[in-house]
Design a protein around this motif. Structure first.
Motif, PDB file in Angstrom:
ATOM      1  N   ASN A  66      33.971  69.760  47.553  1.00 47.87           N
ATOM      2  CA  ASN A  66      34.265  68.940  48.872  1.00 47.87           C
ATOM      3  C   ASN A  66      35.536  69.579  49.459  1.00 47.87           C
ATOM      4  OD1 ASN A  66      31.997  67.235  48.487  1.00 47.87           O
ATOM      5  ND2 ASN A  66      33.168  65.882  46.815  1.00 47.87           N
ATOM      6  N   LEU A  67      35.689  70.599  49.599  1.00 50.23           N
ATOM      7  CA  LEU A  67      36.884  71.365  50.233  1.00 50.23           C
ATOM      8  C   LEU A  67      36.739  71.717  51.597  1.00 50.23           C
ATOM      9  CD1 LEU A  67      37.719  73.671  47.319  1.00 50.23           C
ATOM     10  CD2 LEU A  67      38.911  71.905  47.748  1.00 50.23           C
ATOM     11  N   PRO A  68      37.616  71.595  52.374  1.00 51.98           N
ATOM     12  CA  PRO A  68      37.626  72.036  53.821  1.00 51.98           C
ATOM     13  C   PRO A  68      37.470  73.606  53.896  1.00 51.98           C
ATOM     14  CG  PRO A  68      39.922  71.477  53.293  1.00 51.98           C
ATOM     15  CD  PRO A  68      39.245  71.164  52.080  1.00 51.98           C
ATOM     16  N   ASN A  69      36.779  74.200  54.792  1.00 56.50           N
ATOM     17  CA  ASN A  69      36.758  75.652  54.735  1.00 56.50           C
ATOM     18  C   ASN A  69      37.976  76.311  55.475  1.00 56.50           C
ATOM     19  OD1 ASN A  69      35.789  78.181  55.008  1.00 56.50           O
ATOM     20  ND2 ASN A  69      33.955  77.869  56.038  1.00 56.50           N
ATOM     21  N   VAL A  70      39.004  76.106  54.868  1.00 59.45           N
ATOM     22  CA  VAL A  70      40.324  76.808  55.318  1.00 59.45           C
ATOM     23  C   VAL A  70      40.706  77.809  54.087  1.00 59.45           C
ATOM     24  CG1 VAL A  70      42.797  75.977  55.546  1.00 59.45           C
ATOM     25  CG2 VAL A  70      40.869  74.549  56.581  1.00 59.45           C
ATOM     26  N   ASN A  71      41.311  78.825  54.405  1.00 57.74           N
ATOM     27  CA  ASN A  71      41.944  79.832  53.339  1.00 57.74           C
ATOM     28  C   ASN A  71      41.062  79.977  52.283  1.00 57.74           C
ATOM     29  OD1 ASN A  71      44.264  81.305  52.708  1.00 57.74           O
ATOM     30  ND2 ASN A  71      45.107  79.784  51.317  1.00 57.74           N
ATOM     31  N   ASN A  72      39.682  80.063  52.684  1.00 59.56           N
ATOM     32  CA  ASN A  72      38.748  80.423  51.605  1.00 59.56           C
ATOM     33  C   ASN A  72      38.874  79.545  50.413  1.00 59.56           C
ATOM     34  OD1 ASN A  72      37.863  82.586  53.065  1.00 59.56           O
ATOM     35  ND2 ASN A  72      39.805  83.734  52.402  1.00 59.56           N
ATOM     36  N   GLY A  73      39.366  78.375  50.763  1.00 56.72           N
ATOM     37  CA  GLY A  73      39.393  77.142  49.614  1.00 56.72           C
ATOM     38  C   GLY A  73      40.604  77.283  48.857  1.00 56.72           C
ATOM     39  N   LEU A  74      41.565  78.156  48.830  1.00 57.20           N
ATOM     40  CA  LEU A  74      42.521  78.122  48.081  1.00 57.20           C
ATOM     41  C   LEU A  74      43.652  77.149  48.697  1.00 57.20           C
ATOM     42  CD1 LEU A  74      44.082  79.588  45.787  1.00 57.20           C
ATOM     43  CD2 LEU A  74      44.776  81.220  47.378  1.00 57.20           C
ATOM     44  N   TYR A  75      44.286  76.578  47.696  1.00 55.76           N
ATOM     45  CA  TYR A  75      45.277  75.450  47.903  1.00 55.76           C
ATOM     46  C   TYR A  75      44.873  74.295  48.723  1.00 55.76           C
ATOM     47  CZ  TYR A  75      48.135  79.466  46.453  1.00 55.76           C
ATOM     48  OH  TYR A  75      48.731  80.462  45.795  1.00 55.76           O
ATOM     49  N   LYS A 113      35.694  82.118  43.658  1.00 49.51           N
ATOM     50  CA  LYS A 113      34.494  82.323  44.357  1.00 49.51           C
ATOM     51  C   LYS A 113      34.553  81.068  45.027  1.00 49.51           C
ATOM     52  CE  LYS A 113      30.812  84.149  42.856  1.00 49.51           C
ATOM     53  NZ  LYS A 113      29.264  84.234  41.992  1.00 49.51           N
ATOM     54  N   TYR A 114      34.265  81.246  46.483  1.00 51.10           N
ATOM     55  CA  TYR A 114      34.239  80.153  47.300  1.00 51.10           C
ATOM     56  C   TYR A 114      32.881  80.200  48.427  1.00 51.10           C
ATOM     57  CZ  TYR A 114      35.817  76.873  51.009  1.00 51.10           C
ATOM     58  OH  TYR A 114      35.602  75.885  51.904  1.00 51.10           O
ATOM     59  N   ASP A 115      32.272  79.166  48.374  1.00 52.50           N
ATOM     60  CA  ASP A 115      31.111  79.085  49.271  1.00 52.50           C
ATOM     61  C   ASP A 115      30.955  78.372  50.528  1.00 52.50           C
ATOM     62  OD1 ASP A 115      30.943  76.340  48.137  1.00 52.50           O
ATOM     63  OD2 ASP A 115      28.776  76.616  47.042  1.00 52.50           O
ATOM     64  N   GLY A 116      32.340  77.904  50.708  1.00 56.56           N
ATOM     65  CA  GLY A 116      32.547  77.158  52.034  1.00 56.56           C
ATOM     66  C   GLY A 116      32.724  75.742  51.669  1.00 56.56           C
ATOM     67  N   ASN A 117      32.364  75.335  50.682  1.00 48.70           N
ATOM     68  CA  ASN A 117      32.640  73.893  50.108  1.00 48.70           C
ATOM     69  C   ASN A 117      33.200  73.842  48.744  1.00 48.70           C
ATOM     70  OD1 ASN A 117      32.158  70.993  50.538  1.00 48.70           O
ATOM     71  ND2 ASN A 117      30.723  71.414  48.762  1.00 48.70           N
ATOM     72  N   THR A 118      32.607  74.814  47.840  1.00 45.24           N
ATOM     73  CA  THR A 118      33.304  74.849  46.350  1.00 45.24           C
ATOM     74  C   THR A 118      33.764  75.800  45.864  1.00 45.24           C
ATOM     75  OG1 THR A 118      31.348  73.064  46.017  1.00 45.24           O
ATOM     76  CG2 THR A 118      32.170  74.284  43.974  1.00 45.24           C
ATOM     77  N   PHE A 119      35.229  75.850  45.097  1.00 45.19           N
ATOM     78  CA  PHE A 119      35.943  76.653  44.812  1.00 45.19           C
ATOM     79  C   PHE A 119      36.211  77.048  43.354  1.00 45.19           C
ATOM     80  CE2 PHE A 119      40.118  77.729  43.224  1.00 45.19           C
ATOM     81  CZ  PHE A 119      40.798  78.632  44.081  1.00 45.19           C
ATOM     82  N   TRP A 120      35.853  78.180  42.543  1.00 45.83           N
ATOM     83  CA  TRP A 120      35.882  78.211  41.301  1.00 45.83           C
ATOM     84  C   TRP A 120      36.663  79.493  41.044  1.00 45.83           C
ATOM     85  CZ3 TRP A 120      34.050  75.364  37.634  1.00 45.83           C
ATOM     86  CH2 TRP A 120      32.855  74.267  38.089  1.00 45.83           C
ATOM     87  N   SER A 121      37.776  79.107  40.143  1.00 51.10           N
ATOM     88  CA  SER A 121      38.843  80.116  39.845  1.00 51.10           C
ATOM     89  C   SER A 121      38.498  80.590  38.393  1.00 51.10           C
ATOM     90  CB  SER A 121      40.351  79.578  39.854  1.00 51.10           C
ATOM     91  OG  SER A 121      41.110  80.366  39.280  1.00 51.10           O
ATOM     92  N   TYR A 122      38.234  81.858  38.313  1.00 48.77           N
ATOM     93  CA  TYR A 122      37.868  82.372  36.988  1.00 48.77           C
ATOM     94  C   TYR A 122      37.883  83.826  36.961  1.00 48.77           C
ATOM     95  CZ  TYR A 122      33.290  84.090  39.236  1.00 48.77           C
ATOM     96  OH  TYR A 122      32.519  84.775  40.096  1.00 48.77           O
ATOM     97  N   ASP A 123      38.005  84.613  36.118  1.00 50.58           N
ATOM     98  CA  ASP A 123      38.349  85.980  35.748  1.00 50.58           C
ATOM     99  C   ASP A 123      37.095  86.951  35.604  1.00 50.58           C
ATOM    100  OD1 ASP A 123      41.084  86.317  35.497  1.00 50.58           O
ATOM    101  OD2 ASP A 123      40.838  86.038  33.183  1.00 50.58           O
ATOM    102  N   THR A 124      36.961  87.873  36.809  1.00 51.06           N
ATOM    103  CA  THR A 124      35.894  88.734  36.957  1.00 51.06           C
ATOM    104  C   THR A 124      35.900  89.766  35.985  1.00 51.06           C
ATOM    105  OG1 THR A 124      36.991  89.829  38.675  1.00 51.06           O
ATOM    106  CG2 THR A 124      35.425  88.072  39.534  1.00 51.06           C
ATOM    107  N   PRO A 125      35.125  90.617  35.623  1.00 50.50           N
ATOM    108  CA  PRO A 125      35.351  91.714  34.795  1.00 50.50           C
ATOM    109  C   PRO A 125      36.474  92.711  35.481  1.00 50.50           C
ATOM    110  CG  PRO A 125      33.024  91.452  35.070  1.00 50.50           C
ATOM    111  CD  PRO A 125      33.725  90.376  35.815  1.00 50.50           C
ATOM    112  N   ALA A 126      36.389  93.058  37.110  1.00 53.09           N
ATOM    113  CA  ALA A 126      37.545  93.720  37.455  1.00 53.09           C
ATOM    114  C   ALA A 126      39.116  93.196  37.201  1.00 53.09           C
ATOM    115  CB  ALA A 126      37.042  93.625  38.889  1.00 53.09           C
TER     116      ALA A 126
END
Length: 166
Positions: A66-75, A113-126
């Motif tokens: 339920n995030l606004p589509n601002v700053n790709n969901g960050l902060y 990862k951000y889909d325009g509404n939901t933000f997930w912070s996690y470690d990718t393989p990179a």
């Protein structure tokens, strides 16, 4: 431990396991130091030998929705995203296939990862590879993780840790 720095106990999205701090992070007080490098430096400056320190990798992420589509969901302000075991927490094996765009904070060295509404912070393989480079550059003892069941069937994250420490 170098994960769970931020989660849905915070009112705004932030990095679950940033490697460094970011000048963009709105956190205040001690939370400005919630990153792996500052944690490692706190031990080193107090005399703990680098070889006795390890970087932790969470095989899961922290999420808000339920995030606004601002700053790709960050902060941004939101609520705990639905998760398999509990709200705001989901395994890497699930997150890797969720829709959305993966972003990397150039300063914090953290991915989400951000889909325009939901933000997930996690470690990718990179990002895990980058963190293993940090372990080697700092002459740390190694890495640990929580926990096997969060990895995918191919063992992507555990293999990335292993390969990165060779």
């Amino acid at each position: 431990m170098s994960y769970d720095f931020h989660g849905t106990w915070d009112p705004q999205t932030n990095h679950h396991s940033a490697l460094f701090d970011s000048p963009s992070d709105p956190s205040t007080g001690d939370q400005k130091f919630y990153n792996s490098n500052d944690a490692i430096e706190a031990f080193l400056t107090r005399g703990v030998p680098a070889a006795k320190l390890n970087i932790g990798i969470g095989f899961y992420g922290r999420g808000w929705t339920n995030l606004p589509n601002v700053n790709n969901g960050l902060y941004q302000s939101g609520s705990a995203a639905p998760g398999t075991y509990e709200a705001g927490n989901e395994d890497y094996k699930v997150l890797k296939d969720r829709p959305g765009t993966i972003y990397t904070d150039a300063n914090a060295r953290a991915t989400w990862k951000y889909d325009g509404n939901t933000f997930w912070s996690y470690d990718t393989p990179a990002m895990v590879t980058e963190k293993m480079g940090y372990v080697k550059a700092q002459n740390l003892g190694g890495a640990f993780f929580w926990e096997f069941s969060g990895d995918d069937a191919q063992g992507t994250l555990v293999n990335t840790i292993s390969n990165g420490l060779k």
